[in-house]
Design a protein around this motif. Sequence first.
Motif, PDB file in Angstrom:
ATOM      1  N   LYS A   1     105.520  44.353  67.865  1.00 47.87           N
ATOM      2  CA  LYS A   1     105.063  44.008  69.421  1.00 47.87           C
ATOM      3  C   LYS A   1     105.258  42.418  69.376  1.00 47.87           C
ATOM      4  O   LYS A   1     105.661  41.776  70.381  1.00 47.87           O
ATOM      5  N   GLU A   2     104.927  41.635  68.073  1.00 47.00           N
ATOM      6  CA  GLU A   2     104.993  40.133  68.248  1.00 47.00           C
ATOM      7  C   GLU A   2     106.395  39.817  68.649  1.00 47.00           C
ATOM      8  O   GLU A   2     106.740  38.873  69.517  1.00 47.00           O
TER       9      GLU A   2
ATOM     10  N   ASN B   1      90.682  34.915  74.166  1.00 43.71           N
ATOM     11  CA  ASN B   1      91.551  35.964  73.658  1.00 43.71           C
ATOM     12  C   ASN B   1      91.332  35.772  72.150  1.00 43.71           C
ATOM     13  O   ASN B   1      91.475  36.871  71.396  1.00 43.71           O
ATOM     14  N   MET B   2      91.111  34.746  71.143  1.00 42.37           N
ATOM     15  CA  MET B   2      90.846  34.731  69.781  1.00 42.37           C
ATOM     16  C   MET B   2      89.520  35.582  69.496  1.00 42.37           C
ATOM     17  O   MET B   2      89.468  36.131  68.690  1.00 42.37           O
ATOM     18  N   ASN B   3      88.691  35.440  70.503  1.00 38.61           N
ATOM     19  CA  ASN B   3      87.377  36.357  70.140  1.00 38.61           C
ATOM     20  C   ASN B   3      87.668  37.672  70.244  1.00 38.61           C
ATOM     21  O   ASN B   3      87.030  38.701  69.485  1.00 38.61           O
ATOM     22  N   LEU B   4      88.494  38.263  71.310  1.00 41.35           N
ATOM     23  CA  LEU B   4      88.960  39.558  71.444  1.00 41.35           C
ATOM     24  C   LEU B   4      89.529  40.033  70.367  1.00 41.35           C
ATOM     25  O   LEU B   4      89.333  41.181  69.905  1.00 41.35           O
ATOM     26  N   THR B   5      90.402  39.225  69.854  1.00 39.59           N
ATOM     27  CA  THR B   5      91.319  39.666  68.630  1.00 39.59           C
ATOM     28  C   THR B   5      90.389  39.889  67.415  1.00 39.59           C
ATOM     29  O   THR B   5      90.598  40.876  66.486  1.00 39.59           O
ATOM     30  N   LYS B   6      89.578  39.046  67.347  1.00 34.90           N
ATOM     31  CA  LYS B   6      88.569  39.297  66.100  1.00 34.90           C
ATOM     32  C   LYS B   6      87.702  40.484  66.232  1.00 34.90           C
ATOM     33  O   LYS B   6      87.366  41.254  65.189  1.00 34.90           O
ATOM     34  N   GLU B   7      87.213  40.706  67.527  1.00 34.27           N
ATOM     35  CA  GLU B   7      86.344  41.997  67.573  1.00 34.27           C
ATOM     36  C   GLU B   7      87.398  43.329  67.423  1.00 34.27           C
ATOM     37  O   GLU B   7      86.858  44.218  66.712  1.00 34.27           O
ATOM     38  N   ARG B   8      88.721  43.325  67.813  1.00 33.62           N
ATOM     39  CA  ARG B   8      89.633  44.273  67.440  1.00 33.62           C
ATOM     40  C   ARG B   8      89.593  44.581  65.992  1.00 33.62           C
ATOM     41  O   ARG B   8      89.839  45.600  65.452  1.00 33.62           O
ATOM     42  N   ASN B   9      89.656  43.480  65.234  1.00 33.87           N
ATOM     43  CA  ASN B   9      89.976  43.263  63.779  1.00 33.87           C
ATOM     44  C   ASN B   9      88.693  44.120  63.087  1.00 33.87           C
ATOM     45  O   ASN B   9      88.928  44.968  62.204  1.00 33.87           O
TER      46      ASN B   9
ATOM     47  N   ASN C   1     102.608  45.492  64.408  1.00 34.63           N
ATOM     48  CA  ASN C   1     102.089  44.334  64.977  1.00 34.63           C
ATOM     49  C   ASN C   1     103.338  43.400  65.113  1.00 34.63           C
ATOM     50  O   ASN C   1     103.457  42.525  65.991  1.00 34.63           O
TER      51      ASN C   1
END
Length: 371
Positions: free
Chosen positions: A122-123, A230-238, A119
Amino acid sequence: MDSEDRIERTVDIYISAEAVRDMKHKKDTEDFNTTKTQTPQHTGSDGVTIRSSRAAVVCLVLLCVLLLTAVIVLCVTFTQERQQILTKITNLTEERDQLLTNNMNHTKERNQLLTNNMNLTKERNQLLTNNMNLTKERNQLLTNNMNLTKERNQLLTNNMNLTKERDLLKSEKNELQTLFADQLLTNNMNLTKERNQLLTNNMNLTKERNQLLTNNMNLTKERNQLLTNNMNLTKERNQLLTNNMNLTKERDQLLTNNMNLTKERNQLLTNNMNLTKERNQLLTNNMNLTKERNQLLTNNMNLTKERNQLLTNNMNLTKERNQLLTNNMNLTKERNQLLTNNMNLTKERDLLKSEKNELQTLFAGKFLQSY
């Protein structure tokens, strides 16, 4: 080795006891046969045989006692050895379980560090790309700023030339105003009308500016909504990653249970040897995992430092970009003002030229009529 020696000793004791029994049985049978064949004249030897048979019985009893004591001692030693082996096996199993848990924890930590490392890389790449884009944008803004400054200078020169020409035209107009005051009044009325038209145009431009500001506000709202998505998608990925980790943990637990059930089928001594080997292997694996964890931690620290440096560079570039944008906006405003001034001056110059020509024609006509 001690257990094998003890087993051999017990076997020798049993063999010696059986040999003694056989010898006593042979002696008894021989004595009985001799007593039958002897005549009644040998009654004195009967007492000797009875005494010898009693001694043999005593020896047999003593041998039986010795055998019983030897068996008891061997049973006690075997039970003690078995309990020691069982305790050793339980200790080894506990140590093995602890090492397995440590190994699993180290593997989990290694996987976490690897994911963090990936990560961070990537960042870092994203920050590098952002940095490159910001540098390109800065260069573009600098070029735009340079072009705007050149255009501003050109407009200033044009403005200066126009102001000079206007001053000349004003001087000529003042000379001609002495002759034609009425025509100047009409020209003044026309100029007031043109001024009112310019004011209406200015009002329209302010309305357009307000509309552009509202559009800008709407775009900022849409950007904030996209950031929330985007924040919601990151939460779902976690959450998906956590579920994957839990499933891997359950699979590892089932595999460990299966391995334990298959290993319990083997014998105690083979388990002891295998457990000692496995302990050594796990210790080596644990050492390797600790080394790898330390390396990953160092890599993680280096990547975090690099990320912080890139973030600082990104922040500096964003500040510089904002400054350049503000400068660009100020230059565009100044250019627009100069353009409006230039347009006003050109209009005023054209009006003055037209007035001058009209006055010259009128003056020439009157001069001709006077002659």
